[in-house]
Design an enzyme around this catalytic site. Structure first.
Site, mmCIF file in Angstrom:
data_model
loop_
_atom_site.group_PDB
_atom_site.id
_atom_site.type_symbol
_atom_site.label_atom_id
_atom_site.label_comp_id
_atom_site.label_asym_id
_atom_site.label_seq_id
_atom_site.Cartn_x
_atom_site.Cartn_y
_atom_site.Cartn_z
ATOM 1 N N GLY A 193 -17.666 -31.189 78.860
ATOM 2 C CA GLY A 193 -17.109 -30.303 79.356
ATOM 3 C C GLY A 193 -17.510 -29.803 80.651
ATOM 4 N N GLY A 251 -13.807 -32.794 81.160
ATOM 5 C CA GLY A 251 -13.977 -32.648 79.739
ATOM 6 C C GLY A 251 -12.521 -31.340 79.938
ATOM 7 N N HIS A 294 -13.746 -51.841 84.640
ATOM 8 C CA HIS A 294 -13.623 -51.048 85.208
ATOM 9 C C HIS A 294 -14.761 -50.944 86.492
ATOM 10 C CE1 HIS A 294 -12.047 -47.426 86.221
ATOM 11 N NE2 HIS A 294 -13.267 -46.283 86.101
ATOM 12 N N ARG A 328 -3.139 -46.340 88.870
ATOM 13 C CA ARG A 328 -3.496 -46.270 90.301
ATOM 14 C C ARG A 328 -2.535 -47.258 90.798
ATOM 15 N NH1 ARG A 328 -10.285 -44.949 89.447
ATOM 16 N NH2 ARG A 328 -10.139 -42.407 89.865
HETATM 17 N N1 APR Z 1 -24.605 -33.995 75.585
HETATM 18 C C1 APR Z 1 -23.381 -33.375 75.944
HETATM 19 N N2 APR Z 1 -22.455 -33.244 76.946
HETATM 20 C C2 APR Z 1 -23.644 -33.233 77.381
HETATM 21 C C3 APR Z 1 -24.711 -34.256 77.569
HETATM 22 C C4 APR Z 1 -25.038 -34.615 76.614
HETATM 23 N N3 APR Z 1 -26.426 -35.570 75.720
HETATM 24 N N4 APR Z 1 -25.154 -34.364 78.936
HETATM 25 C C5 APR Z 1 -24.561 -34.053 80.024
HETATM 26 N N5 APR Z 1 -23.711 -33.499 79.211
HETATM 27 C C6 APR Z 1 -22.473 -32.984 80.687
HETATM 28 C C7 APR Z 1 -23.224 -32.417 81.449
HETATM 29 O O1 APR Z 1 -23.407 -31.511 80.845
HETATM 30 C C8 APR Z 1 -22.193 -31.606 81.874
HETATM 31 O O2 APR Z 1 -20.926 -31.301 81.702
HETATM 32 O O3 APR Z 1 -21.514 -34.028 80.826
HETATM 33 C C9 APR Z 1 -20.700 -33.076 81.493
HETATM 34 C C10 APR Z 1 -20.639 -33.780 82.884
HETATM 35 O O4 APR Z 1 -19.362 -33.556 83.922
HETATM 36 P P1 APR Z 1 -19.386 -33.919 85.230
HETATM 37 O O5 APR Z 1 -21.034 -34.085 85.468
HETATM 38 O O6 APR Z 1 -18.227 -32.395 85.513
HETATM 39 O O7 APR Z 1 -18.907 -35.431 85.113
HETATM 40 P P2 APR Z 1 -17.091 -35.800 84.907
HETATM 41 O O8 APR Z 1 -17.094 -35.655 86.739
HETATM 42 O O9 APR Z 1 -16.861 -35.234 83.981
HETATM 43 O O10 APR Z 1 -17.528 -37.001 84.657
HETATM 44 C C11 APR Z 1 -17.837 -37.940 83.746
HETATM 45 O O11 APR Z 1 -17.031 -39.503 83.687
HETATM 46 O O12 APR Z 1 -15.519 -40.603 84.879
HETATM 47 C C12 APR Z 1 -16.804 -40.645 84.246
HETATM 48 O O13 APR Z 1 -18.429 -41.011 85.790
HETATM 49 C C13 APR Z 1 -18.323 -40.676 85.476
HETATM 50 O O14 APR Z 1 -19.908 -40.721 83.778
HETATM 51 C C14 APR Z 1 -18.896 -39.778 84.391
HETATM 52 C C15 APR Z 1 -18.360 -39.138 82.980
#
Ligand code: APR
Length: 311
Positions: free
Chosen positions: A11, A15, A178, A154
Site C-alpha cells: 500500500g 498501492g 519492461h 507513455r
Molecule cells: N508484503 C506486503 N507489502 C510489502 C512487503 C511484503 N512482504 N514488503 C514490502 N512491502 C510494501 C512496503 O511496505 C511498501 O508499502 O510494499 C510497498 C511498496 O511501496 P513503495 O515503496 O511506495 O513502492 P511503489 O512506488 O509503490 O512501487 C512498488 O512497483 O513499479 C514497481 O519498481 C516499483 O517494485 C516497485 C513496486
C-alpha cells in the site's frame, strides 16, 4: 449481487493510488495489505479514502491490514509489494530482495485468494511475474504483469504531446520486456486511423521511442526518491476493470508465452485479451525483420533477468 473484492498487496505509492482508483470506479471493495510495521498508515489510507467517498460519490468499502487472511475471497489481487527504484538503480538491481518478497506474497495469495486474477507490478517486472507464477502454481491465465499498458500509455502520451492531438485517438502497442529494450511499434501505431509513419518523420518517431524506453528512468530522476506511481496504478486498474467487467480489452501485458513469437517459458509483454477468463488469448502479430530483431534483443534481456530468479 455481492460486490467484487480487490486486494492491493503493498500500500505504498502505487498501492494507495490503486486503492483510490478502484474505489472511485466502484470496481469493488478494497483491502490494502502491507507489512505489520505500516499497518497503521494502511488503515489510515483506507479511512482517508473512505472519507472522500461522500464528495466523490462512490460506495466502495476500504480497509487496511497486515493480516493476510483479510484478503480472503478477493477477485483481483494487484501486487506492488517490494522496493521501488532509487536514482542510479536499474530495475534489475531490485531483483533479489523483490524475489523474496514476491515469494512470500505468492504463498499468501495461494493460501487466501486462490481464485483471484493476479496482476503484478513489482519490478523487475517480467522476472517478478515469473516468480509469482512459479511459486503460486496458478494457471497462466490467472497471472500477468502490468507493463505494456503503461509503456503504451507513455508512447501514446508522448505522441499526443508531439502532435498536439488527443491521446484518445492514438492507438498502438509496445511489446517486450519492461525496460530499455522494450519495442514500441511505429508501423502499427495510428493517429485517428492515420498511420503514424505518414505524419511524423522517422527521426521524431525514433526520439519518441527512445523517450518511451527511458520514461521510467526519467521519472526516477525527477522524483529523486522513488519511481512512477500514478501511471502504473492507472494502467493496472484498466486491466483489473477488463477482467471484472469481462470487457475483453486487448491490452499489452506480461503473459506466459509458450511458443508464441517463438518464445517459450517466459513472461514478456505481448498483446492479450483480458476478460472473465483472465489472460484469455495472446495475439501474435506478424513482424518485419527489423521488428523481429528488436524483439529478439528484448527476449534475451528478459531471459537473462528471469534466469536470475533461481526458483
Ligand atoms: N508484503 C506486503 N507489502 C510489502 C512487503 C511484503 N512482504 N514488503 C514490502 N512491502 C510494501 C512496503 O511496505 C511498501 O508499502 O510494499 C510497498 C511498496 O511501496 P513503495 O515503496 O511506495 O513502492 P511503489 O512506488 O509503490 O512501487 C512498488 O512497483 O513499479 C514497481 O519498481 C516499483 O517494485 C516497485 C513496486
Amino acid at each position: 449481487m455481492a460486490r467484487n473484492k480487490l486486494a492491493m498487496i503493498g500500500g505504498g505509492q502505487i498501492g494507495q493510488i490503486l486503492a483510490l482508483q478502484a474505489a472511485q470506479k466502484e470496481l469493488g471493495d478494497v483491502v490494502i495489505y502491507d507489512i505489520p510495521q505500516v499497518e497503521g498508515p494502511m488503515k489510515g489510507k483506507a479511512l482517508d479514502i473512505t472519507q472522500m467517498a461522500a464528495a466523490e460519490e462512490f460506495d466502495s468499502r476500504l480497509s487496511g491490514t497486515s493480516s493476510f487472511e483479510d484478503i480472503a475471497g478477493s477477485d483481483v489481487v494487484i501486487v506492488t509489494a517490494g522496493l521501488p527504484r532509487k536514482p542510479g538503480m536499474s530495475r534489475d538491481d531490485l531483483l533479489k530482495t523483490n524475489v523474496d518478497i514476491i515469494s512470500k506474497v505468492a504463498n499468501g495469495v495461494k493460501q487466501h485468494a486462490p481464485n483471484a486474477f493476479c496482476i503484478i507490478i513489482t519490478n523487475p517486472l517480467d522476472a517478478m511475474v515469473y516468480a509469482f507464477h512459479k511459486v503460486s502454481g496458478f494457471p497462466k491465465t490467472q497471472v500477468c504483469g502490468m507493463a505494456g499498458v503503461l509503456d503504451t500509455a507513455r508512447w501514446r502520451a508522448f505522441i499526443g504531446m508531439e502532435l498536439d492531438v488527443s491521446v484518445e485517438d492514438i492507438a498502438g502497442t509496445v511489446l517486450g520486456g519492461h525496460g530499455p529494450t522494450m519495442v514500441p511499434l511505429p508501423r502499427l501505431t495510428t493517429v485517428g486511423g492515420v498511420p503514424l509513419t505518414e505524419i511524423l518523420s522517422a527521426d521524431r518517431i525514433e526520439a519518441i521511442a527512445k523517450r518511451t524506453r527511458e520514461a521510467g528512468t526519467e521519472l526516477v530522476n525527477l522524483y529523486g526518491n522513488g519511481s512512477a506511481f500514478f501511471s502504473p496504478a492507472g494502467s493496472a486498474i484498466q486491466m483489473a476493470e477488463s477482467y471484472l467487467k469481462d470487457k475483453k480489452r486487448v491490452l499489452p501485458c506480461a503473459a506466459l508465452c509458450e511458443g508464441e513469437y517463438g518464445i517459450d517459458g517466459l513472461f514478456i509483454g505481448v498483446p492479450c485479451r483480458i476478460g472473465a477468463g483472465g489472460v484469455e488469448k495472446i495475439y501474435e502479430i506478424a513482424l518485419t525483420d527489423d521488428e523481429k530483431a528488436l524483439l529478439s534483443a528484448t527476449v534475451e534481456a528478459v531471459k537473462k533477468t528471469t534466469s536470475e530468479v533461481k526458483l
